[in-house]
Write a protein that holds these residues in place. Structure first.
Motif, PDB file in Angstrom:
ATOM      1  N   LEU A  51       0.818  -1.209   0.000  1.00  0.00           N
ATOM      2  CA  LEU A  51       0.000   0.000   0.000  1.00  0.00           C
ATOM      3  C   LEU A  51       0.853   1.260   0.000  1.00  0.00           C
ATOM      4  O   LEU A  51       0.627   2.175  -0.803  1.00  0.00           O
ATOM      5  CB  LEU A  51      -0.926  -0.008   1.210  1.00  0.00           C
ATOM      6  CG  LEU A  51      -1.886   1.179   1.295  1.00  0.00           C
ATOM      7  CD1 LEU A  51      -2.936   1.093   0.201  1.00  0.00           C
ATOM      8  CD2 LEU A  51      -2.565   1.243   2.653  1.00  0.00           C
ATOM      9  N   VAL A  52       1.845   1.330   0.885  1.00  0.00           N
ATOM     10  CA  VAL A  52       2.662   2.541   0.985  1.00  0.00           C
ATOM     11  C   VAL A  52       3.467   2.764  -0.292  1.00  0.00           C
ATOM     12  O   VAL A  52       3.544   3.895  -0.796  1.00  0.00           O
ATOM     13  CB  VAL A  52       3.605   2.471   2.205  1.00  0.00           C
ATOM     14  CG1 VAL A  52       4.575   3.654   2.212  1.00  0.00           C
ATOM     15  CG2 VAL A  52       2.806   2.461   3.501  1.00  0.00           C
ATOM     16  N   SER A  53       4.052   1.716  -0.829  1.00  0.00           N
ATOM     17  CA  SER A  53       4.845   1.871  -2.057  1.00  0.00           C
ATOM     18  C   SER A  53       3.961   2.326  -3.211  1.00  0.00           C
ATOM     19  O   SER A  53       4.370   3.172  -4.018  1.00  0.00           O
ATOM     20  CB  SER A  53       5.547   0.554  -2.410  1.00  0.00           C
ATOM     21  OG  SER A  53       4.610  -0.488  -2.597  1.00  0.00           O
ATOM     22  N   ARG A  54       2.740   1.812  -3.276  1.00  0.00           N
ATOM     23  CA  ARG A  54       1.845   2.220  -4.370  1.00  0.00           C
ATOM     24  C   ARG A  54       1.420   3.671  -4.206  1.00  0.00           C
ATOM     25  O   ARG A  54       1.370   4.427  -5.181  1.00  0.00           O
ATOM     26  CB  ARG A  54       0.614   1.321  -4.414  1.00  0.00           C
ATOM     27  CG  ARG A  54      -0.331   1.681  -5.558  1.00  0.00           C
ATOM     28  CD  ARG A  54      -1.600   0.867  -5.550  1.00  0.00           C
ATOM     29  NE  ARG A  54      -2.481   1.315  -6.609  1.00  0.00           N
ATOM     30  CZ  ARG A  54      -3.315   2.345  -6.500  1.00  0.00           C
ATOM     31  NH1 ARG A  54      -3.350   3.038  -5.373  1.00  0.00           N
ATOM     32  NH2 ARG A  54      -4.096   2.700  -7.514  1.00  0.00           N
ATOM     33  N   ILE A  55       1.083   4.090  -2.980  1.00  0.00           N
ATOM     34  CA  ILE A  55       0.706   5.484  -2.750  1.00  0.00           C
ATOM     35  C   ILE A  55       1.852   6.416  -3.116  1.00  0.00           C
ATOM     36  O   ILE A  55       1.663   7.449  -3.768  1.00  0.00           O
ATOM     37  CB  ILE A  55       0.288   5.689  -1.279  1.00  0.00           C
ATOM     38  CG1 ILE A  55      -1.066   5.026  -1.016  1.00  0.00           C
ATOM     39  CG2 ILE A  55       0.213   7.182  -0.937  1.00  0.00           C
ATOM     40  CD1 ILE A  55      -1.504   5.079   0.429  1.00  0.00           C
ATOM     41  N   ALA A  56       3.066   6.039  -2.723  1.00  0.00           N
ATOM     42  CA  ALA A  56       4.231   6.890  -2.996  1.00  0.00           C
ATOM     43  C   ALA A  56       4.491   7.029  -4.488  1.00  0.00           C
ATOM     44  O   ALA A  56       4.788   8.124  -4.984  1.00  0.00           O
ATOM     45  CB  ALA A  56       5.468   6.321  -2.303  1.00  0.00           C
ATOM     46  N   ALA A  87       2.024  12.305   0.020  1.00  0.00           N
ATOM     47  CA  ALA A  87       0.978  11.311   0.265  1.00  0.00           C
ATOM     48  C   ALA A  87       1.586  10.044   0.864  1.00  0.00           C
ATOM     49  O   ALA A  87       1.024   9.441   1.782  1.00  0.00           O
ATOM     50  CB  ALA A  87       0.245  10.983  -1.037  1.00  0.00           C
ATOM     51  N   GLY A  88       2.745   9.638   0.354  1.00  0.00           N
ATOM     52  CA  GLY A  88       3.423   8.464   0.893  1.00  0.00           C
ATOM     53  C   GLY A  88       3.870   8.669   2.319  1.00  0.00           C
ATOM     54  O   GLY A  88       3.764   7.757   3.153  1.00  0.00           O
ATOM     55  N   LEU A  89       4.361   9.862   2.627  1.00  0.00           N
ATOM     56  CA  LEU A  89       4.785  10.146   4.007  1.00  0.00           C
ATOM     57  C   LEU A  89       3.590  10.155   4.957  1.00  0.00           C
ATOM     58  O   LEU A  89       3.689   9.702   6.100  1.00  0.00           O
ATOM     59  CB  LEU A  89       5.518  11.487   4.060  1.00  0.00           C
ATOM     60  CG  LEU A  89       6.887  11.528   3.359  1.00  0.00           C
ATOM     61  CD1 LEU A  89       7.450  12.944   3.378  1.00  0.00           C
ATOM     62  CD2 LEU A  89       7.866  10.557   4.003  1.00  0.00           C
ATOM     63  N   ALA A  90       2.444  10.664   4.479  1.00  0.00           N
ATOM     64  CA  ALA A  90       1.234  10.613   5.297  1.00  0.00           C
ATOM     65  C   ALA A  90       0.846   9.170   5.578  1.00  0.00           C
ATOM     66  O   ALA A  90       0.465   8.817   6.702  1.00  0.00           O
ATOM     67  CB  ALA A  90       0.089  11.349   4.592  1.00  0.00           C
ATOM     68  N   ARG A 131     -10.650  -1.858  -4.746  1.00  0.00           N
ATOM     69  CA  ARG A 131     -10.496  -0.448  -5.125  1.00  0.00           C
ATOM     70  C   ARG A 131      -9.265  -0.241  -5.992  1.00  0.00           C
ATOM     71  O   ARG A 131      -9.303   0.470  -6.997  1.00  0.00           O
ATOM     72  CB  ARG A 131     -10.391   0.417  -3.869  1.00  0.00           C
ATOM     73  CG  ARG A 131     -11.714   0.733  -3.200  1.00  0.00           C
ATOM     74  CD  ARG A 131     -11.545   1.775  -2.108  1.00  0.00           C
ATOM     75  NE  ARG A 131     -10.960   3.022  -2.619  1.00  0.00           N
ATOM     76  CZ  ARG A 131     -10.695   4.077  -1.858  1.00  0.00           C
ATOM     77  NH1 ARG A 131     -10.938   4.026  -0.559  1.00  0.00           N
ATOM     78  NH2 ARG A 131     -10.188   5.174  -2.386  1.00  0.00           N
ATOM     79  N   ILE A 132      -8.155  -0.855  -5.594  1.00  0.00           N
ATOM     80  CA  ILE A 132      -6.922  -0.707  -6.367  1.00  0.00           C
ATOM     81  C   ILE A 132      -7.078  -1.350  -7.740  1.00  0.00           C
ATOM     82  O   ILE A 132      -6.658  -0.794  -8.763  1.00  0.00           O
ATOM     83  CB  ILE A 132      -5.737  -1.315  -5.599  1.00  0.00           C
ATOM     84  CG1 ILE A 132      -5.460  -0.511  -4.325  1.00  0.00           C
ATOM     85  CG2 ILE A 132      -4.483  -1.356  -6.467  1.00  0.00           C
ATOM     86  CD1 ILE A 132      -4.384  -1.100  -3.443  1.00  0.00           C
ATOM     87  N   TRP A 133      -7.687  -2.536  -7.787  1.00  0.00           N
ATOM     88  CA  TRP A 133      -7.893  -3.239  -9.064  1.00  0.00           C
ATOM     89  C   TRP A 133      -8.753  -2.397 -10.012  1.00  0.00           C
ATOM     90  O   TRP A 133      -8.435  -2.261 -11.197  1.00  0.00           O
ATOM     91  CB  TRP A 133      -8.532  -4.599  -8.806  1.00  0.00           C
ATOM     92  CG  TRP A 133      -8.780  -5.406 -10.049  1.00  0.00           C
ATOM     93  CD1 TRP A 133      -9.794  -5.244 -10.954  1.00  0.00           C
ATOM     94  CD2 TRP A 133      -7.979  -6.482 -10.554  1.00  0.00           C
ATOM     95  NE1 TRP A 133      -9.688  -6.151 -11.970  1.00  0.00           N
ATOM     96  CE2 TRP A 133      -8.586  -6.929 -11.756  1.00  0.00           C
ATOM     97  CE3 TRP A 133      -6.828  -7.112 -10.084  1.00  0.00           C
ATOM     98  CZ2 TRP A 133      -8.067  -7.982 -12.492  1.00  0.00           C
ATOM     99  CZ3 TRP A 133      -6.310  -8.166 -10.822  1.00  0.00           C
ATOM    100  CH2 TRP A 133      -6.913  -8.588 -12.009  1.00  0.00           C
ATOM    101  N   MET A 177       8.856   5.550   5.677  1.00  0.00           N
ATOM    102  CA  MET A 177       9.385   6.772   5.077  1.00  0.00           C
ATOM    103  C   MET A 177      10.489   6.440   4.084  1.00  0.00           C
ATOM    104  O   MET A 177      10.578   7.051   3.004  1.00  0.00           O
ATOM    105  CB  MET A 177       9.906   7.711   6.164  1.00  0.00           C
ATOM    106  CG  MET A 177       8.813   8.360   6.995  1.00  0.00           C
ATOM    107  SD  MET A 177       9.443   9.405   8.340  1.00  0.00           S
ATOM    108  CE  MET A 177      10.156  10.752   7.396  1.00  0.00           C
ATOM    109  N   VAL A 178      11.345   5.474   4.415  1.00  0.00           N
ATOM    110  CA  VAL A 178      12.381   5.018   3.484  1.00  0.00           C
ATOM    111  C   VAL A 178      11.733   4.442   2.227  1.00  0.00           C
ATOM    112  O   VAL A 178      12.157   4.733   1.094  1.00  0.00           O
ATOM    113  CB  VAL A 178      13.295   3.968   4.151  1.00  0.00           C
ATOM    114  CG1 VAL A 178      14.215   3.320   3.116  1.00  0.00           C
ATOM    115  CG2 VAL A 178      14.119   4.605   5.259  1.00  0.00           C
ATOM    116  N   VAL A 179      10.693   3.625   2.409  1.00  0.00           N
ATOM    117  CA  VAL A 179       9.964   3.059   1.266  1.00  0.00           C
ATOM    118  C   VAL A 179       9.395   4.178   0.401  1.00  0.00           C
ATOM    119  O   VAL A 179       9.498   4.153  -0.831  1.00  0.00           O
ATOM    120  CB  VAL A 179       8.838   2.129   1.756  1.00  0.00           C
ATOM    121  CG1 VAL A 179       7.940   1.701   0.590  1.00  0.00           C
ATOM    122  CG2 VAL A 179       9.423   0.907   2.452  1.00  0.00           C
ATOM    123  N   THR A 180       8.814   5.185   1.048  1.00  0.00           N
ATOM    124  CA  THR A 180       8.232   6.312   0.314  1.00  0.00           C
ATOM    125  C   THR A 180       9.294   7.065  -0.476  1.00  0.00           C
ATOM    126  O   THR A 180       9.089   7.393  -1.662  1.00  0.00           O
ATOM    127  CB  THR A 180       7.544   7.278   1.296  1.00  0.00           C
ATOM    128  OG1 THR A 180       6.416   6.626   1.865  1.00  0.00           O
ATOM    129  CG2 THR A 180       7.096   8.540   0.592  1.00  0.00           C
TER     130      THR A 180
END
Length: 214
Positions: free
Chosen positions: A27-32, A39-42, A90-92, A166-169
């Motif tokens: 989820l985080v990697s996709r948002i970023a 958005a990723g940091l949030a 939702r993502i699909w 945060m690193v992932v983002t």
């Protein structure tokens, strides 16, 4: 073992759990990569907040309660699994929507809040997280932890979990991953949605009575 040694052993175990792949990472990697770095940091702060909630509750005995009251644990599994399935769908469904390449890099404040709450909900959807923290604390903390341990462990969990995401983002919101994502958005989103949905389905199956599957 000294309190300092116990503290760092707990945090090391938390870090290993944080970097293990799962729906939170997806989820985080996709948002970023699909929205923006902010958005990723949030979302990273949402994941960290969810983790510290579970860690604090585990310190107060939630994990022991879930292990003792089986129906509650199973109900939370089903509810969390259904939420992950919803997120996966939702993502699909959004996979076929074009990403606005020229969209502003900074999302509106409401968007930041939504990403935070979306990530928080995803983190809290899996009751296994409470069991994970409960297992770590049961294995590594003494029967009567020093007050300073009880006060410092939850904030440290927040720092570790939030810091990792945060690193992932930062990694996924850079130009090259974003360009790769734009070129393969349809399949990347569908794979991400399928992974999260499958993890949700697994939670639901684990939470339903065994005789249903016989």
């Amino acid at each position: 073992m000294s309190s300092i040694a116990i503290f760092f052993s707990v945090i090391a175990a938390v870090f290993i759990g944080a970097v293990s792949p799962g729906p939170s990472f997806v989820l985080v990697s996709r948002i970023a990569v699909s929205r923006s770095r902010k958005a990723g940091l949030a979302a990273a702060f949402g994941m960290g907040t969810g983790s510290v909630i579970f860690a604090t509750l585990a310190l107060f005995g939630l994990s022991a309660l879930l292990m003792k009251v089986e129906w509650l644990y199973l109900a939370l599994k089903v509810a969390g699994g259904l939420y992950l399935i919803y997120v996966g769908i939702r993502i699909w469904r959004s996979a076929a929507h074009d990403l606005p390449i020229d969209a502003p890099a900074t999302p509106a404040a409401g968007g930041i809040v939504r990403n935070f709450l979306f990530a928080l909900g995803t983190q809290l959807s899996n009751p296994k997280t409470a069991i994970f923290y409960g297992s770590i604390f049961a294995a590594l903390l003494p029967a009567s932890p020093a007050p300073r341990l009880l006060l410092t462990v939850p904030p440290a969990v927040f720092v570790v979990e939030t810091g990792w995401y945060m690193v992932v983002t930062m990694a996924f919101s850079s130009n090259r991953p974003r360009a790769l994502y734009i070129g393969s958005k349809l399949w990347i989103d569908r794979v991400a949605g399928a992974i999260i949905g499958a993890l949700g389905a697994r939670l639901v199956i684990d939470g339903l009575p065994r005789h249903i599957w016989r």
